[in-house]
Scaffold this motif. Structure first.
Motif, mmCIF file in Angstrom:
data_model
loop_
_atom_site.group_PDB
_atom_site.id
_atom_site.type_symbol
_atom_site.label_atom_id
_atom_site.label_comp_id
_atom_site.label_asym_id
_atom_site.label_seq_id
_atom_site.Cartn_x
_atom_site.Cartn_y
_atom_site.Cartn_z
ATOM 1 N N THR A 20 5.163 -2.072 0.837
ATOM 2 C CA THR A 20 4.365 -1.089 1.590
ATOM 3 C C THR A 20 3.633 -0.280 0.568
ATOM 4 O O THR A 20 4.229 0.307 -0.292
ATOM 5 C CB THR A 20 5.256 -0.179 2.428
ATOM 6 O OG1 THR A 20 5.923 -0.988 3.375
ATOM 7 C CG2 THR A 20 4.438 0.885 3.134
ATOM 8 N N ALA A 21 2.295 -0.227 0.618
ATOM 9 C CA ALA A 21 1.567 0.457 -0.436
ATOM 10 C C ALA A 21 0.404 1.193 0.153
ATOM 11 O O ALA A 21 -0.040 0.918 1.248
ATOM 12 C CB ALA A 21 1.090 -0.542 -1.470
ATOM 13 N N TYR A 22 -0.126 2.092 -0.666
ATOM 14 C CA TYR A 22 -1.222 2.907 -0.174
ATOM 15 C C TYR A 22 -2.373 2.840 -1.157
ATOM 16 O O TYR A 22 -2.169 2.865 -2.350
ATOM 17 C CB TYR A 22 -0.788 4.357 -0.024
ATOM 18 C CG TYR A 22 0.180 4.565 1.100
ATOM 19 C CD1 TYR A 22 -0.227 5.188 2.273
ATOM 20 C CD2 TYR A 22 1.486 4.142 0.977
ATOM 21 C CE1 TYR A 22 0.673 5.388 3.288
ATOM 22 C CE2 TYR A 22 2.378 4.345 2.009
ATOM 23 C CZ TYR A 22 1.970 4.966 3.153
ATOM 24 O OH TYR A 22 2.856 5.158 4.149
ATOM 25 N N VAL A 193 1.917 9.661 -2.089
ATOM 26 C CA VAL A 193 2.139 8.386 -1.419
ATOM 27 C C VAL A 193 3.548 8.358 -0.837
ATOM 28 O O VAL A 193 4.532 8.335 -1.591
ATOM 29 C CB VAL A 193 1.978 7.210 -2.420
ATOM 30 C CG1 VAL A 193 2.174 5.880 -1.711
ATOM 31 C CG2 VAL A 193 0.624 7.256 -3.091
ATOM 32 N N ASP A 194 3.657 8.395 0.488
ATOM 33 C CA ASP A 194 4.945 8.211 1.149
ATOM 34 C C ASP A 194 6.027 9.140 0.616
ATOM 35 O O ASP A 194 7.163 8.724 0.378
ATOM 36 C CB ASP A 194 5.376 6.746 0.993
ATOM 37 C CG ASP A 194 6.499 6.381 1.949
ATOM 38 O OD1 ASP A 194 6.672 7.083 2.954
ATOM 39 O OD2 ASP A 194 7.218 5.398 1.671
ATOM 40 N N ASP A 283 0.771 0.342 -8.929
ATOM 41 C CA ASP A 283 1.874 -0.175 -8.114
ATOM 42 C C ASP A 283 3.187 0.122 -8.829
ATOM 43 O O ASP A 283 3.348 -0.195 -10.016
ATOM 44 C CB ASP A 283 1.733 -1.675 -7.907
ATOM 45 C CG ASP A 283 0.566 -2.026 -7.005
ATOM 46 O OD1 ASP A 283 0.464 -1.436 -5.920
ATOM 47 O OD2 ASP A 283 -0.240 -2.878 -7.389
ATOM 48 N N ARG A 291 5.052 0.723 -3.761
ATOM 49 C CA ARG A 291 4.038 1.649 -3.255
ATOM 50 C C ARG A 291 2.851 1.657 -4.207
ATOM 51 O O ARG A 291 2.989 1.335 -5.384
ATOM 52 C CB ARG A 291 4.630 3.052 -3.096
ATOM 53 C CG ARG A 291 5.763 3.112 -2.082
ATOM 54 C CD ARG A 291 6.459 4.453 -2.089
ATOM 55 N NE ARG A 291 7.440 4.546 -1.012
ATOM 56 C CZ ARG A 291 8.699 4.122 -1.104
ATOM 57 N NH1 ARG A 291 9.135 3.587 -2.234
ATOM 58 N NH2 ARG A 291 9.519 4.244 -0.072
ATOM 59 N N THR A 292 1.699 2.082 -3.706
ATOM 60 C CA THR A 292 0.491 2.128 -4.518
ATOM 61 C C THR A 292 -0.118 3.521 -4.466
ATOM 62 O O THR A 292 -0.358 4.055 -3.389
ATOM 63 C CB THR A 292 -0.544 1.098 -4.038
ATOM 64 O OG1 THR A 292 0.026 -0.204 -4.094
ATOM 65 C CG2 THR A 292 -1.789 1.144 -4.914
ATOM 66 N N HIS A 317 -1.849 0.579 3.923
ATOM 67 C CA HIS A 317 -0.673 -0.176 3.536
ATOM 68 C C HIS A 317 -1.127 -1.531 3.024
ATOM 69 O O HIS A 317 -2.119 -2.052 3.441
ATOM 70 C CB HIS A 317 0.250 -0.364 4.747
ATOM 71 C CG HIS A 317 0.646 0.940 5.375
ATOM 72 N ND1 HIS A 317 1.784 1.609 5.043
ATOM 73 C CD2 HIS A 317 0.020 1.713 6.294
ATOM 74 C CE1 HIS A 317 1.865 2.729 5.747
ATOM 75 N NE2 HIS A 317 0.809 2.802 6.504
#
Length: 319
Positions: A20-22, A193-194, A283, A291-292, A317
């Motif tokens: 899951t990344a942004y 991020v998250d 990343d 996550r990104t 994502h």
């Protein structure tokens, strides 16, 4: 993508966003002329320090951009899925073809645990995906992908054919559907991020190596137990705004080398091929999730700080 630091110049269309990344974007660049000569390893945007040079001594010429052409070095990126529908899951299919024989490549060198690394980025650099495609016996690659925006994208394939030189090839991808309004960006050195905060220190320089340090924190506390992801504690991709020239930068040090700590800081050495605006995508893996974090930076004599999106910009994502 080789161990240690190197930049494979991200570009045309980070580059995936990876788990899951942004991804968080902005414009400038010049497309280089087509070349059929296979670039050497140090010409793929990798940092010269990885070739036995000391960045502190200066005097290095920046590597030419990667990912600007679909055909280069005797190989072609054949995108079998040039159009997908935004907002719906689909499979992206492609192959690497040897120009002289027309045969699909089926043998690759492994780099960072993968035969091929695939990046998808929107033209405005607000959407970033690092995908992990699967290769069929006939050499066709495929990966599931869901792109949220109806706009133009760039696909990057970073690979080394067995016995050959490393290449980054790029091709255009279109996502159809209802277009969304353009976004703007404001300066800032911290990406959120998250629930994580990633702070960028250092500046990207044009034509000479410079150190970039990214510090990861969670709930205000430094993260000291980052987890290896693709044989590193962090992966950094840089894309030049405008033509999306591609750079892939690996960190200084690696897990298990006896000196590299698992956070909170991840250090990179990077050289921008030219002055201009770049999007950086980091990343990292923690608590089992990749996550990104994304930044906007300007390389040049009067470099401005990195940027984060203005309120209302949507995080994307990716993995």
């Amino acid at each position: 993508m080789h161990t240690g630091l190197r930049i494979t110049v991200f570009a045309a269309a980070l580059a995936a966003t990876f788990g899951t990344a942004y991804g968080l974007g902005s414009g400038l660049g010049e497309v280089a002329p087509e070349s059929d000569r296979a670039p050497r390893a140090h010409e793929r945007g990798h940092d010269p320090a990885q070739q036995g040079h000391d960045p502190a001594q200066g005097g290095h010429e920046s590597a030419p951009p990667g990912g600007l052409h679909a055909s280069e070095g005797g190989y072609t990126l054949a995108l079998r899925t040039p159009t997908i529908e935004a907002g719906r899951g689909d499979r992206l299919r492609f192959a690497i073809v040897e120009n002289t024989t027309g045969r699909t490549v089926t043998a690759y060198e492994r780099e960072h645990s993968k035969e091929l690394h695939l990046i998808v980025a929107s033209r405005d650099l607000t959407v970033f995906r690092h995908l992990h495609p699967v290769r069929a016996a006939d050499g066709t690659w495929s990966a599931p992908v869901e792109l949220p925006e109806a706009t133009g994208y760039r696909v990057f394939a970073d690979f080394t054919p067995r016995g050959g030189d490393g290449l980054t090839l790029g091709a255009d991808l279109t996502a159809t559907g209802r277009e969304r309004p353009a976004r703007t960006w404001a300066p800032g050195r911290t990406a959120r991020v998250d629930g994580y905060e990633v702070t960028l220190r250092g500046a990207l320089s044009a034509g000479r190596p410079s150190e970039l340090r990214l510090e990861v924190a969670k709930d205000g506390r430094p993260v000291r137990d980052l987890e290896p992801y693709l044989e590193a504690y962090g992966h950094l991709v840089a894309l030049r705004s405008g033509d999306l020239a591609y750079l892939h930068v690996h960190p200084n040090g690696e897990p298990g080398d006896g000196s590299t700590r698992p956070g909170p800081e991840i250090s990179f050495t990077a050289t921008a091929p030219s002055a201009g605006t770049y999007r950086l995508f980091l990343d990292f893996r923690h608590a089992g999730v990749v996550r990104t974090a994304a930044f906007t930076v300007t390389a040049g004599a009067e470099a401005s700080g990195p940027g984060t999106p203005r309120p209302g910009a949507t995080a994307n994502h990716g993995h």
